[in-house]
Write a protein that holds these residues in place. Sequence first.
Motif, PDB file in Angstrom:
ATOM      1  N   GLU A 106       0.840  -1.193   0.000  1.00 48.95           N
ATOM      2  CA  GLU A 106       0.000   0.000   0.000  1.00 48.95           C
ATOM      3  C   GLU A 106       0.878   1.247   0.000  1.00 48.95           C
ATOM      4  O   GLU A 106       1.889   1.312   0.711  1.00 48.95           O
ATOM      5  CB  GLU A 106      -0.900   0.044   1.229  1.00 48.95           C
ATOM      6  CG  GLU A 106      -1.958  -1.038   1.270  1.00 48.95           C
ATOM      7  CD  GLU A 106      -2.846  -0.892   2.498  1.00 48.95           C
ATOM      8  OE1 GLU A 106      -3.831  -0.134   2.435  1.00 48.95           O
ATOM      9  OE2 GLU A 106      -2.532  -1.524   3.518  1.00 48.95           O
ATOM     10  N   LYS A 107       0.482   2.222  -0.796  1.00 47.80           N
ATOM     11  CA  LYS A 107       1.264   3.445  -0.907  1.00 47.80           C
ATOM     12  C   LYS A 107       0.351   4.659  -1.055  1.00 47.80           C
ATOM     13  O   LYS A 107      -0.679   4.602  -1.730  1.00 47.80           O
ATOM     14  CB  LYS A 107       2.197   3.367  -2.118  1.00 47.80           C
ATOM     15  CG  LYS A 107       3.064   4.604  -2.343  1.00 47.80           C
ATOM     16  CD  LYS A 107       3.822   4.542  -3.653  1.00 47.80           C
ATOM     17  CE  LYS A 107       4.902   3.498  -3.611  1.00 47.80           C
ATOM     18  NZ  LYS A 107       5.748   3.540  -4.858  1.00 47.80           N
ATOM     19  N   ILE A 108       0.750   5.747  -0.414  1.00 47.71           N
ATOM     20  CA  ILE A 108       0.081   7.043  -0.573  1.00 47.71           C
ATOM     21  C   ILE A 108       1.092   8.026  -1.145  1.00 47.71           C
ATOM     22  O   ILE A 108       2.244   8.064  -0.701  1.00 47.71           O
ATOM     23  CB  ILE A 108      -0.453   7.587   0.760  1.00 47.71           C
ATOM     24  CG1 ILE A 108      -1.495   6.650   1.358  1.00 47.71           C
ATOM     25  CG2 ILE A 108      -1.051   8.987   0.587  1.00 47.71           C
ATOM     26  CD1 ILE A 108      -1.900   7.007   2.782  1.00 47.71           C
ATOM     27  N   LYS A 109       0.675   8.817  -2.109  1.00 48.26           N
ATOM     28  CA  LYS A 109       1.509   9.894  -2.640  1.00 48.26           C
ATOM     29  C   LYS A 109       0.741  11.206  -2.545  1.00 48.26           C
ATOM     30  O   LYS A 109      -0.433  11.278  -2.916  1.00 48.26           O
ATOM     31  CB  LYS A 109       1.870   9.640  -4.110  1.00 48.26           C
ATOM     32  CG  LYS A 109       3.060   8.762  -4.336  1.00 48.26           C
ATOM     33  CD  LYS A 109       3.440   8.772  -5.818  1.00 48.26           C
ATOM     34  CE  LYS A 109       4.655   7.903  -6.088  1.00 48.26           C
ATOM     35  NZ  LYS A 109       5.036   7.951  -7.524  1.00 48.26           N
ATOM     36  N   ILE A 110       1.423  12.236  -2.049  1.00 43.27           N
ATOM     37  CA  ILE A 110       0.864  13.586  -2.049  1.00 43.27           C
ATOM     38  C   ILE A 110       1.818  14.455  -2.864  1.00 43.27           C
ATOM     39  O   ILE A 110       2.990  14.602  -2.508  1.00 43.27           O
ATOM     40  CB  ILE A 110       0.721  14.146  -0.624  1.00 43.27           C
ATOM     41  CG1 ILE A 110      -0.168  13.228   0.217  1.00 43.27           C
ATOM     42  CG2 ILE A 110       0.150  15.562  -0.653  1.00 43.27           C
ATOM     43  CD1 ILE A 110      -0.198  13.582   1.691  1.00 43.27           C
TER      44      ILE A 110
END
Length: 247
Positions: A106-110
């Motif tokens: 799982e990955k989040i990018k902002i």
Amino acid sequence: MKKISFFLSIFGIIGFIVLQAGNKTTVADAEHEIQTLASVLQNEDILITGWSLYARETLENVNGQEDVEGLVEDLKAKLPNWTWTVGNDSNHGEIIAVSKSSRLHEKIKIISTDINGQVHTYIMYEVRGQSWNKNTEAFLSKNLPGRIFDIFRGNATTFSCIEGVINDKINSALPVYKSKLLKAFNAKEIEGLEEDSFISTSAFSPLFDKSLSSEHDMNMQLGLRKTDRLGGKTTLVVGTPIITIEY
């Protein structure tokens, strides 16, 4: 003052309801799309070797570094076991968070980009798995809703993809596989590309609600590849409304 407070409270409640409705729509769409993809492929006796779900939202009210930092701190509080890294260059700032879970990636990018003096901020979430089983379905039904509510503020755009291997002792030609899969999705081909060892097609299926606005409506893509090596196999990737991974 009482009237002002009353109306502010009403507007706050309405905003909260709109936000929750948007998130619920995102969760329902995402879960429905990828579950439908998996169900159709399994019915066709196709071995699922990987899947991914990608969601993206433009943050209209996040316009500066302080807003981004506030967003990150809020997410860190909600996701305390994730690893966070920060990178910047002359054009944009990028913050990446990765889950420490070993079951799924799982990955989040902002990403914040300065365009003519205006900062545009986007938040993206991606989850990937290498097999489809009861744990996968449990994550999608129990954990995914929480992720969407934690990460997104409104109605995010979602993309679903599944990779697989076709189990066919006859070893049919790629056009045969394509026709069979389009029929399984009850899909009408819009446009496509055919080569000796590769086929790509864009289509419209009534199984999915969303479609991309173009000359013709389309809401799914299918790619098929046949390897020439000894013991070669036919692999596929299918996505809605488009494929978001390399194939």
